[in-house]
Motif scaffolding. Structure first.
Motif, short mmCIF file in Angstrom:
data_model
loop_
_atom_site.label_atom_id
_atom_site.label_comp_id
_atom_site.label_asym_id
_atom_site.label_seq_id
_atom_site.Cartn_x
_atom_site.Cartn_y
_atom_site.Cartn_z
N VAL A 226 42.06 39.92 51.74
CA VAL A 226 41.70 41.30 52.09
C VAL A 226 41.89 41.50 53.59
O VAL A 226 41.98 40.55 54.36
CB VAL A 226 40.23 41.61 51.72
N THR A 227 41.92 42.75 53.99
CA THR A 227 41.93 43.08 55.41
C THR A 227 40.66 43.83 55.81
O THR A 227 40.19 43.70 56.92
CB THR A 227 43.15 43.96 55.75
N GLY A 228 40.09 44.57 54.90
CA GLY A 228 38.84 45.28 55.16
C GLY A 228 38.44 46.03 53.91
O GLY A 228 39.11 46.98 53.53
N THR A 229 37.35 45.61 53.28
CA THR A 229 37.02 46.19 51.97
C THR A 229 35.64 45.74 51.52
O THR A 229 35.00 44.91 52.17
CB THR A 229 38.07 45.77 50.94
N LYS A 230 35.20 46.29 50.39
CA LYS A 230 33.92 45.92 49.78
C LYS A 230 34.18 45.44 48.36
O LYS A 230 34.79 46.15 47.56
CB LYS A 230 32.96 47.12 49.76
N PHE A 231 33.70 44.23 48.06
CA PHE A 231 33.96 43.68 46.74
C PHE A 231 32.93 42.61 46.41
O PHE A 231 32.25 42.07 47.29
CB PHE A 231 35.37 43.09 46.64
N ASN A 232 32.83 42.30 45.11
CA ASN A 232 31.90 41.29 44.62
C ASN A 232 32.70 40.19 43.94
O ASN A 232 33.67 40.45 43.21
CB ASN A 232 30.93 41.92 43.60
N VAL A 233 32.31 38.94 44.18
CA VAL A 233 32.97 37.79 43.55
C VAL A 233 31.92 36.93 42.87
O VAL A 233 30.92 36.57 43.49
CB VAL A 233 33.74 36.93 44.57
N ALA A 234 32.14 36.62 41.58
CA ALA A 234 31.27 35.70 40.85
C ALA A 234 32.11 34.50 40.42
O ALA A 234 33.07 34.66 39.66
CB ALA A 234 30.66 36.39 39.63
N ALA A 235 31.78 33.33 40.94
CA ALA A 235 32.55 32.11 40.66
C ALA A 235 31.60 30.91 40.63
O ALA A 235 31.70 30.01 41.45
CB ALA A 235 33.64 31.92 41.70
N TYR A 236 30.69 30.92 39.68
CA TYR A 236 29.75 29.81 39.54
C TYR A 236 30.48 28.59 38.98
O TYR A 236 31.30 28.71 38.08
CB TYR A 236 28.59 30.19 38.63
N PRO A 237 30.17 27.40 39.48
CA PRO A 237 30.85 26.19 39.02
C PRO A 237 30.76 25.97 37.51
O PRO A 237 31.71 25.48 36.89
CB PRO A 237 30.14 25.07 39.79
N ALA A 238 29.62 26.32 36.90
CA ALA A 238 29.44 26.07 35.47
C ALA A 238 30.09 27.13 34.59
O ALA A 238 30.16 26.97 33.37
CB ALA A 238 27.95 26.00 35.14
N ASP A 239 30.56 28.21 35.20
CA ASP A 239 31.19 29.30 34.44
C ASP A 239 32.70 29.18 34.60
O ASP A 239 33.21 29.13 35.73
CB ASP A 239 30.71 30.65 34.99
N PRO A 240 33.45 29.15 33.52
CA PRO A 240 34.92 29.02 33.64
C PRO A 240 35.60 30.24 34.23
O PRO A 240 36.77 30.19 34.59
CB PRO A 240 35.37 28.79 32.19
N ARG A 241 34.86 31.33 34.36
CA ARG A 241 35.47 32.57 34.83
C ARG A 241 35.30 32.76 36.35
O ARG A 241 34.34 32.30 36.94
CB ARG A 241 34.85 33.77 34.12
N ILE A 242 36.28 33.46 36.91
CA ILE A 242 36.19 33.97 38.28
C ILE A 242 36.35 35.47 38.18
O ILE A 242 37.38 35.97 37.70
CB ILE A 242 37.29 33.39 39.19
N ILE A 243 35.32 36.21 38.60
CA ILE A 243 35.34 37.66 38.44
C ILE A 243 35.32 38.32 39.82
O ILE A 243 34.37 38.13 40.59
CB ILE A 243 34.14 38.15 37.62
N THR A 244 36.35 39.07 40.13
CA THR A 244 36.44 39.80 41.40
C THR A 244 36.41 41.29 41.10
O THR A 244 37.30 41.81 40.44
CB THR A 244 37.74 39.45 42.15
N SER A 245 35.36 41.96 41.57
CA SER A 245 35.15 43.38 41.29
C SER A 245 35.28 44.17 42.58
O SER A 245 34.51 43.95 43.53
CB SER A 245 33.76 43.60 40.67
N LEU A 246 36.22 45.10 42.63
CA LEU A 246 36.50 45.84 43.86
C LEU A 246 35.76 47.17 43.89
O LEU A 246 35.89 48.00 43.00
CB LEU A 246 38.01 46.08 43.99
N ILE A 247 34.97 47.36 44.94
CA ILE A 247 34.21 48.59 45.13
C ILE A 247 34.99 49.59 45.96
O ILE A 247 35.07 50.78 45.64
CB ILE A 247 32.86 48.31 45.82
#
Length: 364
Positions: A226-247
């Motif tokens: 990114v260069t400048g933005t608002k977003f949420n990332v969920a990447a827990y080690p026990a969860d196989p998913r990586i979720i990137t949510s852009l606000i």
């Protein structure tokens, strides 16, 4: 006797399929070796669950045998039941109960936390426990207040335990809020050509714009640029998913040498187990509720609900492989006790929860 042959023999005995000579052999061994002294349990809840199932199976077997060879089989089954009630757990119905346990799914597993408070480990290895302090750490102020703060570009790590969240301001002014059970590694100064941090867990970012020095988030096998933005990332080690949510703004999600541009209102879900990458719209209130101290479940299935709950309270959760399909909706404060939350979820879902410490079992 070969171990596998012995297991097969026990299995036939448990299902009443033994030949007479095999039956006598099992009963002889049961008297000679009534207990397993080195049994290893996953947890106390696991132990009690097997104990209860064994007791149930034993008395069910006795009832079935009353109409047949009551004296012989009933005697042996009652003897084993007595051992179970007086001393504890025998090895008798291991295979049958093991099959029952395998019919369950592990939704979440608690992790071992060294500290109950937020900690900052600096580049020298010094650990500072951030206890009873403000729920935000501004590194720009820390660099002027703490003479021991290492001004080099070496990595530092902020760790947030369960039942906590914590805000951090990096040296470039970027704001990061970490959810429970998360950690962020970052340099004291961004001296490289980019601004790279590493996330384990979940965090919300408000990145300070700088087009000449992009901000990079490493999360498992992925990288968010990114260069400048608002977003949420969920990447827990026990969860196989990586979720990137852009606000707001724009990001590029990189994984497996591929790039996926993202626009506001959409999220990328990369699932390591399925080897898939999916882009879809998301419910902003639900994704961002944790920042305001709430769980928001909008028509969410029970397994997903319990995964969210487990991350905050750091609990282990098991459930039958087939759970009720009923979906759950509602808003709940994460300041509530775990017991109170489970009671509310029981009313909404129709299931029951059995809790022992950090272990929760879903039953119905």
């Amino acid at each position: 006797m070969d171990p596998q042959d012995f297991k097969d023999l026990l299995n036939r005995y448990a299902t009443d399929k033994c030949a007479p000579d095999e039956q006598r052999e099992v009963e002889r061994l049961m008297l000679k070796y009534p207990l397993s002294k080195n049994w290893k349990w996953k947890s106390e809840l696991h132990k009690d669950r097997i104990k209860n199932n064994m007791r149930k199976q034993i008395f069910n077997q006795v009832d079935r045998d009353l109409g047949k060879h009551i004296r012989r089989k009933s005697y042996w089954m009652t003897a084993v039941a007595s051992l179970l009630l007086m001393i504890g757990i025998s090895t008798f119905f291991y295979l049958k109960i093991h099959k029952t346990i395998n019919d369950e799914q592990v939704i979440a597993e608690a992790i071992n936390e060294i500290y109950n408070d937020v900690t900052l480990t600096d580049a020298t290895g010094r650990v500072t426990v951030l206890k009873n302090k403000e729920q935000i750490l501004d590194l720009r102020k820390l660099s002027t207040q703490d003479s021991k703060w290492n001004p080099s570009g070496s990595l530092n790590t902020l760790r947030v335990p369960s039942l906590h969240q914590f805000a951090l301001v990096l040296m470039d002014g970027t704001k990061v809020r970490l959810n429970a059970g998360s950690s962020l590694s970052f340099p004291t100064q961004f001296t490289a050509v980019d601004r790279t941090v590493t996330l384990k867990g979940e965090a919300y970012f408000e990145v300070m714009p700088n087009h000449s020095k992009p901000f990079m988030v490493n999360a498992k096998e992925s990288q968010i640029k990114v260069t400048g933005t608002k977003f949420n990332v969920a990447a827990y080690p026990a969860d196989p998913r990586i979720i990137t949510s852009l606000i707001e703004g724009g990001v590029a999600f990189h994984i497996n040498q591929k790039q996926y541009p993202l626009k506001p209102g959409y999220e990328i879900v990369a699932d390591g187990n399925k080897n898939s990458v999916e882009m879809k719209s998301f419910d902003q209130d639900q994704v961002m509720a944790w920042i305001d101290g709430y769980f928001v479940f909008n028509n969410m299935d029970l397994v997903s609900v319990m995964k969210h709950v487990a991350k905050w309270y750091n609990i282990s959760v098991t459930a039958p492989r087939k759970v009720p399909a009923k979906r759950i909706g509602g808003t709940f404060p994460n300041t509530a006790s775990l017991d109170d939350l489970l009671k509310d979820l029981e009313l909404l879902s129709g299931v029951k929860f059995i809790r022992k410490g950090k272990e929760v079992q879903v039953v119905y």
